[in-house]
Design a protein around this motif. Structure first.
Motif, PDB file in Angstrom:
ATOM      1  N   UNK A   1       0.852  -1.189   0.000  1.00 52.73           N
ATOM      2  CA  UNK A   1       0.000   0.000   0.000  1.00 52.73           C
ATOM      3  C   UNK A   1       0.892   1.245   0.000  1.00 52.73           C
ATOM      4  N   UNK A   2       0.317   2.360  -0.407  1.00 52.77           N
ATOM      5  CA  UNK A   2       1.060   3.615  -0.423  1.00 52.77           C
ATOM      6  C   UNK A   2       1.527   3.990   0.982  1.00 52.77           C
ATOM      7  N   UNK A   3       0.703   3.715   1.986  1.00 56.46           N
ATOM      8  CA  UNK A   3       1.061   4.038   3.374  1.00 56.46           C
ATOM      9  C   UNK A   3       2.286   3.218   3.807  1.00 56.46           C
ATOM     10  N   UNK A   4       2.243   1.905   3.558  1.00 56.85           N
ATOM     11  CA  UNK A   4       3.385   1.053   3.935  1.00 56.85           C
ATOM     12  C   UNK A   4       4.626   1.423   3.132  1.00 56.85           C
ATOM     13  N   UNK A   5       4.421   1.812   1.889  1.00 57.12           N
ATOM     14  CA  UNK A   5       5.556   2.233   1.062  1.00 57.12           C
ATOM     15  C   UNK A   5       6.243   3.440   1.686  1.00 57.12           C
ATOM     16  N   UNK A   6       5.448   4.444   2.080  1.00 58.06           N
ATOM     17  CA  UNK A   6       6.025   5.646   2.717  1.00 58.06           C
ATOM     18  C   UNK A   6       6.752   5.288   4.009  1.00 58.06           C
ATOM     19  N   UNK A   7       6.176   4.375   4.784  1.00 58.42           N
ATOM     20  CA  UNK A   7       6.769   3.997   6.075  1.00 58.42           C
ATOM     21  C   UNK A   7       8.060   3.219   5.904  1.00 58.42           C
ATOM     22  N   UNK A   8       8.217   2.496   4.786  1.00 59.85           N
ATOM     23  CA  UNK A   8       9.366   1.620   4.582  1.00 59.85           C
ATOM     24  C   UNK A   8      10.168   1.985   3.337  1.00 59.85           C
ATOM     25  N   UNK A   9      10.180   3.250   2.994  1.00 58.48           N
ATOM     26  CA  UNK A   9      10.812   3.695   1.760  1.00 58.48           C
ATOM     27  C   UNK A   9      12.270   3.243   1.631  1.00 58.48           C
ATOM     28  N   UNK A  10      13.066   3.457   2.644  1.00 55.73           N
ATOM     29  CA  UNK A  10      14.484   3.083   2.583  1.00 55.73           C
ATOM     30  C   UNK A  10      14.673   1.600   2.343  1.00 55.73           C
ATOM     31  N   UNK A  11      13.941   0.786   3.073  1.00 59.15           N
ATOM     32  CA  UNK A  11      14.033  -0.670   2.918  1.00 59.15           C
ATOM     33  C   UNK A  11      13.607  -1.092   1.509  1.00 59.15           C
ATOM     34  N   UNK A  12      12.561  -0.469   0.993  1.00 60.40           N
ATOM     35  CA  UNK A  12      12.069  -0.847  -0.336  1.00 60.40           C
ATOM     36  C   UNK A  12      13.016  -0.410  -1.438  1.00 60.40           C
TER      37      UNK A  12
ATOM     38  N   UNK B   1      19.308  -3.669  -4.659  1.00 61.10           N
ATOM     39  CA  UNK B   1      20.235  -4.780  -4.467  1.00 61.10           C
ATOM     40  C   UNK B   1      19.669  -6.132  -4.895  1.00 61.10           C
ATOM     41  N   UNK B   2      18.364  -6.315  -4.770  1.00 63.60           N
ATOM     42  CA  UNK B   2      17.760  -7.597  -5.163  1.00 63.60           C
ATOM     43  C   UNK B   2      17.109  -7.536  -6.534  1.00 63.60           C
ATOM     44  N   UNK B   3      17.075  -6.322  -7.103  1.00 66.87           N
ATOM     45  CA  UNK B   3      16.459  -6.092  -8.419  1.00 66.87           C
ATOM     46  C   UNK B   3      15.002  -6.517  -8.454  1.00 66.87           C
ATOM     47  N   UNK B   4      14.331  -6.387  -7.312  1.00 67.59           N
ATOM     48  CA  UNK B   4      12.901  -6.646  -7.241  1.00 67.59           C
ATOM     49  C   UNK B   4      12.158  -5.412  -7.744  1.00 67.59           C
ATOM     50  N   UNK B   5      10.872  -5.536  -7.906  1.00 64.63           N
ATOM     51  CA  UNK B   5      10.011  -4.408  -8.253  1.00 64.63           C
ATOM     52  C   UNK B   5       8.941  -4.292  -7.169  1.00 64.63           C
ATOM     53  N   UNK B   6       8.480  -3.086  -6.937  1.00 64.36           N
ATOM     54  CA  UNK B   6       7.450  -2.833  -5.933  1.00 64.36           C
ATOM     55  C   UNK B   6       6.231  -2.235  -6.648  1.00 64.36           C
ATOM     56  N   UNK B   7       5.086  -2.874  -6.507  1.00 67.33           N
ATOM     57  CA  UNK B   7       3.832  -2.349  -7.039  1.00 67.33           C
ATOM     58  C   UNK B   7       3.123  -1.638  -5.894  1.00 67.33           C
ATOM     59  N   UNK B   8       2.881  -0.355  -6.067  1.00 64.08           N
ATOM     60  CA  UNK B   8       2.290   0.463  -5.008  1.00 64.08           C
ATOM     61  C   UNK B   8       0.806   0.649  -5.305  1.00 64.08           C
ATOM     62  N   UNK B   9      -0.006   0.324  -4.294  1.00 63.92           N
ATOM     63  CA  UNK B   9      -1.459   0.415  -4.456  1.00 63.92           C
ATOM     64  C   UNK B   9      -2.036   1.477  -3.529  1.00 63.92           C
TER      65      UNK B   9
END
Length: 90
Positions: free
Chosen positions: A6-17, A23-31
């Motif tokens: 979620x956008x809220x969790x994304x904001x809270x965990x921005x550095x980790x994401x 480093x892991x070349x993952x992608x994050x889908x923000x809802x």
């Protein structure tokens, strides 16, 4: 790997994401409200996406110019005919 958040969790965990993407070349889908609104991808993948978009736009432009003298109705009939043939397995 694609992680959804979620956008809220994304904001809270921005550095980790950002680290996850970098480093892991993952992608994050923000809802937001359960609907996809944005994605975070690594810079290399973003560059590839942009190059593909430019190539697609150039190809679309060439096709448009190549068929510019074909009347729209005729073109649509031809497209519909090809679709019908493909669906029938012909």
């Amino acid at each position: 790997m694609i992680t959804e958040t979620s956008a809220v969790k994304f904001r809270q965990n921005l550095g980790e994401m950002i680290n996850q993407v970098q480093y892991r070349h993952d992608s994050i889908l923000i809802k937001k409200d359960g609907k996809p609104v944005a994605a975070l991808v690594d810079a290399r993948l973003f560059g590839r996406i942009r190059r593909m978009e430019q190539r697609f736009d150039a190809l679309s432009s060439r096709l448009e110019k190549g068929f510019s003298e074909v009347p729209q109705e005729e073109g649509m009939r031809e497209i519909e005919s090809v679709i019908a043939d493909e669906r029938s397995g012909s």
